[in-house]
Write an enzyme that holds these catalytic residues in place. Structure first.
Site, short mmCIF file in Angstrom:
data_model
loop_
_atom_site.label_atom_id
_atom_site.label_comp_id
_atom_site.label_asym_id
_atom_site.label_seq_id
_atom_site.Cartn_x
_atom_site.Cartn_y
_atom_site.Cartn_z
N GLY A 46 0.83 -1.20 0.00
CA GLY A 46 0.00 0.00 0.00
C GLY A 46 0.87 1.24 0.00
O GLY A 46 2.06 1.17 0.31
N GLN A 51 2.85 9.88 2.01
CA GLN A 51 4.21 9.32 2.03
C GLN A 51 5.08 9.85 0.89
O GLN A 51 6.31 9.75 0.95
CB GLN A 51 4.16 7.79 1.94
CG GLN A 51 3.58 7.14 3.18
CD GLN A 51 3.47 5.65 3.01
OE1 GLN A 51 2.51 5.15 2.45
NE2 GLN A 51 4.46 4.91 3.48
N CYS A 91 6.29 -0.46 7.31
CA CYS A 91 5.89 0.74 6.57
C CYS A 91 7.06 1.17 5.70
O CYS A 91 8.21 1.19 6.16
CB CYS A 91 5.53 1.86 7.56
SG CYS A 91 5.01 3.39 6.76
N LEU A 92 6.75 1.55 4.47
CA LEU A 92 7.81 2.01 3.56
C LEU A 92 8.47 3.29 4.08
O LEU A 92 9.60 3.58 3.70
CB LEU A 92 7.23 2.24 2.15
CG LEU A 92 6.71 0.98 1.45
CD1 LEU A 92 6.01 1.34 0.14
CD2 LEU A 92 7.83 -0.02 1.21
N HIS A 133 -4.09 1.23 7.98
CA HIS A 133 -2.72 1.79 7.98
C HIS A 133 -2.63 2.99 7.03
O HIS A 133 -2.03 4.02 7.38
CB HIS A 133 -1.76 0.65 7.57
CG HIS A 133 -0.32 1.01 7.44
ND1 HIS A 133 0.66 0.49 8.24
CD2 HIS A 133 0.33 1.82 6.56
CE1 HIS A 133 1.84 0.96 7.88
NE2 HIS A 133 1.68 1.78 6.85
N GLU A 134 -3.25 2.87 5.85
CA GLU A 134 -3.16 3.97 4.86
C GLU A 134 -4.01 5.18 5.28
O GLU A 134 -3.59 6.32 5.09
CB GLU A 134 -3.59 3.46 3.47
CG GLU A 134 -2.80 2.28 2.92
CD GLU A 134 -1.30 2.39 3.01
OE1 GLU A 134 -0.77 3.51 3.10
OE2 GLU A 134 -0.64 1.33 3.01
N HIS A 137 -2.13 7.21 7.63
CA HIS A 137 -1.17 8.12 6.97
C HIS A 137 -1.86 9.41 6.54
O HIS A 137 -1.32 10.51 6.72
CB HIS A 137 -0.56 7.47 5.73
CG HIS A 137 0.61 6.57 5.98
ND1 HIS A 137 1.76 6.98 6.61
CD2 HIS A 137 0.82 5.26 5.65
CE1 HIS A 137 2.63 5.97 6.66
NE2 HIS A 137 2.08 4.91 6.09
O1 GNR Z 1 4.17 -2.70 2.47
C1 GNR Z 1 3.56 -2.59 3.55
N1 GNR Z 1 3.31 -3.70 4.28
C2 GNR Z 1 2.48 -3.72 5.38
C3 GNR Z 1 2.51 -4.85 6.20
C4 GNR Z 1 1.69 -4.94 7.30
C5 GNR Z 1 0.83 -3.91 7.59
C6 GNR Z 1 0.80 -2.76 6.80
C7 GNR Z 1 1.61 -2.68 5.69
S1 GNR Z 1 1.54 -1.28 4.68
C8 GNR Z 1 3.16 -1.26 4.02
C9 GNR Z 1 3.28 -0.19 2.94
C10 GNR Z 1 3.12 1.17 3.57
O2 GNR Z 1 3.96 1.71 4.25
N2 GNR Z 1 1.99 1.77 3.38
O3 GNR Z 1 1.75 2.97 3.94
NI NI Z 2 2.96 2.99 5.74
#
Ligand code: GNR
Ligand code: NI
Length: 167
Positions: A46, A51, A91-92, A133-134, A137
C-alpha cells in the site's frame, strides 16, 4: 510514469493531515499512476499520498499474491469497524522496522473510484489492516504512533543510525 521519493519517519511532513480530493482530473490520475509504480518498485502492499509528500486523500493498495490487482481509494472513509486482530506491521516510511499493532478485523470503507463514482468495500484480514494503515497516513499518523514511547524512541535512534551508515 515516475517513481516518487518516499518520506522517512520521523519527517514532520508525515504528520500533515491530507485534504479531500475535489475533482478527479489528469493530475490525480497521474498521481495514482506514479504512486502505483512507486509502491510496486518498493515491494509495498500500500501507499498513501502523504508518504510521497502530496497531502491529498489518495491511497493505492495491492495485497494480491500476483501483484496485479491495484486498488485505488480516493477520499476513503471508514464507516464500520468490527472485531480486533493483531499483526506485524511494516511501513515504507519506516524501513526495516516491524512490530505488532492492534487493528479492527473487518472494516467497511466508502470511497471514490478513479471515475469519481462512490464505492463501498468490506474487507478483513490483511486488506483491512492495510486500509486502516493507509487512512492513518492520510490523518498524519504512522504505525509507530501505536507503539509505546520507549519503542518510538528506540526506532528513531535505530533509523538515525541507519541513515548515518547509508549516507
Ligand atoms: O508494504 C507494507 N506492508 C504492510 C505490512 C503490514 C501492515 C501494513 C503494511 S503497509 C506497508 C506499505 C506502507 O507503508 N503503506 O503505507
Ligand atoms: Ni505505511
Amino acid at each position: 510514469m515516475a517513481l516518487l521519493p518516499i518520506l522517512r519517519f520521523p519527517d514532520p511532513r508525515l504528520k500533515k493531515v491530507a485534504t479531500p480530493v475535489v475533482g478527479i482530473d489528469d493530475s490525480i490520475r497521474k498521481l495514482v499512476a506514479d504512486m502505483g509504480e512507486t509502491m510496486y518498485e518498493a515491494s509495498g502492499i500500500g501507499l498513501a499520498a502523504t508518504q510521497v509528500d502530496i497531502h491529498k486523500r489518495v491511497v493505492v493498495i495491492d495485497t494480491s499474491e500476483e501483484r496485479n490487482q491495484l486498488r485505488v481509494f480516493i477520499n476513503p472513509q471508514l464507516v464500520r469497524c468490527e472485531g480486533l486482530q493483531t499483526g506485524e506491521e511494516g511501513c515504507l516510511s519506516v524501513p526495516g522496522i516491524y512490530d505488532k499493532v492492534e487493528r479492527a478485523e473487518r472494516v467497511t470503507v466508502n470511497y471514490l473510484d478513479l471515475d469519481g463514482k462512490a464505492q463501498s468495500l468490506t474487507a478483513e484480514g490483511l486488506l483491512a489492516v492495510c486500509i486502516q494503515h493507509e487512512i492513518d497516513h492520510l490523518d498524519g499518523h504512522v504505525f509507530v504512533d501505536h507503539l509505546s514511547q520507549l519503542k518510538q524512541t528506540r526506532i528513531k535512534s535505530k533509523l538515525a543510525k541507519q541513515a548515518r551508515v547509508t549516507a
